[in-house]
Design a protein around this motif. Structure first.
Motif, PDB file in Angstrom:
ATOM      1  N   ASP A 325     -55.939  39.356  -2.257  1.00 60.82           N
ATOM      2  CA  ASP A 325     -54.683  39.448  -1.520  1.00 60.82           C
ATOM      3  C   ASP A 325     -54.577  38.301  -0.512  1.00 60.82           C
ATOM      4  O   ASP A 325     -53.540  37.643  -0.393  1.00 60.82           O
ATOM      5  CB  ASP A 325     -54.590  40.800  -0.810  1.00 60.82           C
ATOM      6  N   THR A 329     -51.873  35.236  -0.905  1.00 63.54           N
ATOM      7  CA  THR A 329     -50.857  35.092   0.143  1.00 63.54           C
ATOM      8  C   THR A 329     -50.813  33.661   0.655  1.00 63.54           C
ATOM      9  O   THR A 329     -49.726  33.085   0.840  1.00 63.54           O
ATOM     10  CB  THR A 329     -51.141  36.069   1.296  1.00 63.54           C
ATOM     11  N   TYR A 330     -51.961  33.061   0.891  1.00 60.24           N
ATOM     12  CA  TYR A 330     -51.991  31.653   1.301  1.00 60.24           C
ATOM     13  C   TYR A 330     -51.359  30.765   0.236  1.00 60.24           C
ATOM     14  O   TYR A 330     -50.600  29.834   0.539  1.00 60.24           O
ATOM     15  CB  TYR A 330     -53.424  31.204   1.575  1.00 60.24           C
ATOM     16  N   LEU A 333     -47.421  31.318   0.014  1.00 59.99           N
ATOM     17  CA  LEU A 333     -46.693  30.741   1.151  1.00 59.99           C
ATOM     18  C   LEU A 333     -46.879  29.232   1.257  1.00 59.99           C
ATOM     19  O   LEU A 333     -46.235  28.589   2.085  1.00 59.99           O
ATOM     20  CB  LEU A 333     -47.151  31.398   2.462  1.00 59.99           C
ATOM     21  N   SER A 386     -52.517  45.214   4.562  1.00 59.89           N
ATOM     22  CA  SER A 386     -51.849  44.135   3.840  1.00 59.89           C
ATOM     23  C   SER A 386     -50.493  43.817   4.456  1.00 59.89           C
ATOM     24  O   SER A 386     -50.126  42.644   4.620  1.00 59.89           O
ATOM     25  CB  SER A 386     -51.678  44.504   2.363  1.00 59.89           C
ATOM     26  N   HIS A 390     -49.414  40.216   5.902  1.00 54.84           N
ATOM     27  CA  HIS A 390     -48.248  39.535   5.351  1.00 54.84           C
ATOM     28  C   HIS A 390     -47.232  39.208   6.441  1.00 54.84           C
ATOM     29  O   HIS A 390     -46.646  38.122   6.458  1.00 54.84           O
ATOM     30  CB  HIS A 390     -47.584  40.394   4.269  1.00 54.84           C
ATOM     31  N   LEU A 475     -43.725  39.656  -0.025  1.00 57.92           N
ATOM     32  CA  LEU A 475     -45.183  39.759  -0.106  1.00 57.92           C
ATOM     33  C   LEU A 475     -45.667  41.208  -0.157  1.00 57.92           C
ATOM     34  O   LEU A 475     -46.723  41.496  -0.731  1.00 57.92           O
ATOM     35  CB  LEU A 475     -45.811  39.045   1.093  1.00 57.92           C
ATOM     36  N   ASP A 476     -44.919  42.107   0.454  1.00 55.28           N
ATOM     37  CA  ASP A 476     -45.299  43.525   0.440  1.00 55.28           C
ATOM     38  C   ASP A 476     -44.954  44.212  -0.872  1.00 55.28           C
ATOM     39  O   ASP A 476     -45.370  45.354  -1.099  1.00 55.28           O
ATOM     40  CB  ASP A 476     -44.591  44.278   1.577  1.00 55.28           C
ATOM     41  N   HIS A 480     -46.209  41.177  -5.753  1.00 59.53           N
ATOM     42  CA  HIS A 480     -47.251  40.345  -5.169  1.00 59.53           C
ATOM     43  C   HIS A 480     -48.599  41.063  -5.130  1.00 59.53           C
ATOM     44  O   HIS A 480     -49.629  40.468  -5.459  1.00 59.53           O
ATOM     45  CB  HIS A 480     -46.860  39.928  -3.744  1.00 59.53           C
TER      46      HIS A 480
END
Length: 483
Positions: A325, A329-330, A333, A386, A390, A475-476, A480
């Motif tokens: 996760d 995420t990195y 984004l 999470s 996020h 993202l949530d 994702h």
């Protein structure tokens, strides 16, 4: 990005393959897939010619944490002299893995290295085996796409494994059974498939392998400490008369690696990780046949796995674990991670982010290794963790040091307004490499207070102060968090 060529998106089947065997789609990964001629061709190159994908950006980060390449004796001296503790060195190891996964263009190799480090588990915590733990990871990386019998031999006799499971000081006078047992239960045959007599014989075979735990930390083989006499484990039997037991060790490990029960155990774990939590036994049996037919080679098993109907229909059936996760995420984004210059630099802080979600890389304390089933991660606390991560990253609020976040201007057009529904679709394509679903649009409307047909420009409040709400909503979403 608004205006992104819609034809540039990967198809759902392509996205499923590269997501399951990667760490999140970004522009570079999508470009690699297209240049290879599609996801299947890309996957084949990843298996057989990973060097075709230059990985300098991932390789260079090793220099950020120089302790990872220090000798075991130097690391131990640093700990006992209170210069730098083993736990600090191992935190660097986890950080290095996370940054490497963000940057790599060889995700299949990286994913399989992670998989084997989880199955043939030596935790990063420990006052002794930390001295060899980074080298252990590199040993697995060298064999991760090769043959399991070679991998098993290299890991079972590696100093980190010997120290962790107390075989480094095991002798013929007092054989320690930890490694002999876990070798059978966790690494090969599986629980319930061996007897206590098998454990005793397994442990006797492994006597003689040593690591100096006091001065040199060097690995050695001491013939005088090897137990001699007939040994039998399942169908393996050896008179074991030589004082040098290295040959019988290799024969024994080769036997275990080729055992049908090992084939089933390995393939069931692969199917659980890469297909779904309850893989059909028919699939596991098919994969096990491939494993045995190809002399324990891993690549043919992975080819058969991704070619299966069970894999093709399993899209979105797995939940990203904490580390996955964070990395995804990195990548989504487009956060650029720089060399850490202070304690709370992003490259350092991401380890705390993973820990906050439940587990940092290879920190699982028990010998059974990081779970590959989803149920341990599918909890309210994980979901809240999470969402918190996020939100902080969507706004670029934390971490901030030595990181570069994208600005909302890269999503919102400069000259003309865009309908909110089209903006959500553009953000979904950018972050997730897929069109926005009806449910995602509804969620985004609730999160931001915007209407689907509302016009958004640079003067709109969403752009001025509320864009993090939209990014966090994406993202949530299951699009994702699931892979």
């Amino acid at each position: 990005m608004v205006g992104k060529d819609r034809a540039a998106l990967l198809t759902p089947s392509q996205r499923h393959l590269v997501t399951r065997f990667g760490y999140g789609i970004d522009a570079t990964l999508a470009q690699d897939v297209r240049r290879a001629g599609g996801a299947q061709a890309w996957f084949e190159q990843q298996l057989t010619r990973p060097g075709a994908f230059p990985d300098n950006a991932a390789d260079e980060v090793r220099r950020w944490w120089p302790d990872l390449d220090r000798r075991p004796t130097d690391l131990w001296q640093g700990q006992i002299q209170e210069v730098r503790g083993g736990w600090e060195v191992m935190e660097d190891y986890g950080r290095w893995l996370l940054v490497r996964r963000i940057r790599t263009r060889r995700p299949v190799l990286e994913k399989m290295t992670e998989f084997w480090e989880g199955m043939l588990h030596v935790p990063v915590s420990g006052d002794a085996h930390f001295t060899w733990r980074a080298d252990y990871g590199e040993t697995i990386r060298r064999h991760a796409l090769g043959r399991f019998d070679h991998l098993l031999a290299a890991t079972t006799t590696h100093p980190a494994m010997l120290i962790f499971l107390s075989a480094a000081t095991s002798t013929k006078r007092a054989p320690n059974e930890n490694l002999g047992r876990e070798l059978l239960e966790l690494h090969t045959l599986g629980a319930g498939n061996f007897s206590e007599d098998d454990v005793k014989a397994s442990s006797r075979i492994l006597t003689g392998w040593h690591v100096d735990l006091w001065e040199t930390w060097a690995a050695s083989y001491v013939k005088e400490d090897h137990w001699t006499g007939t040994v039998q484990v399942k169908g393996f039997k050896d008179r074991n008369r030589k004082g040098d037991g290295r040959e019988v060790t290799q024969d024994y490990l080769r036997y275990l690696a080729h055992h049908p029960l090992t084939a089933h155990h390995v393939c069931e774990r692969l199917a659980t990780k890469f297909v779904r939590d309850d893989p059909p036994q028919s699939l596991v049996r098919r994969l096990a046949k491939v494993y045995l037919k190809h002399d324990t080679e891993i690549a043919p098993v992975l080819r058969a796995l991704v070619a299966s109907k069970e894999f093709r229909t399993a899209g979105g059936r797995k939940l990203r674990d904490p580390s996955e996760d964070v990395v995804a995420t990195y990548r989504a984004l487009g956060v650029q991670v720089g060399r850490p210059s202070q304690g709370d630099s992003g490259a350092n802080a991401m380890l705390w982010q993973a820990s906050g979600l439940g587990l940092s890389p290879h920190a699982w304390p028990r010998p059974d290794g990081t779970p590959v089933r989803d149920d341990i991660w599918a909890s309210p606390s994980r979901a809240l963790g999470s969402m918190s991560m996020h939100w902080a990253m969507a706004g670029g609020w934390w971490p901030t040091a030595d990181l570069r976040y994208r600005e909302p201007s890269t999503w919102v057009p400069a000259k003309k307004p865009i309908r909110f529904k089209d903006l959500v679709d553009a953000v979904s394509r950018d972050l997730l490499h897929r069109p926005a679903s009806k449910h995602l649009l509804e969620t985004a409307c609730l999160a931001t207070g915007c209407r689907a047909k509302e016009q958004i420009d640079r003067d709109h409040g969403l752009y001025q102060w509320g864009f993090a709400r939209l990014l966090a909503a994406v993202l949530d979403s299951p699009d994702h968090l699931a892979c």
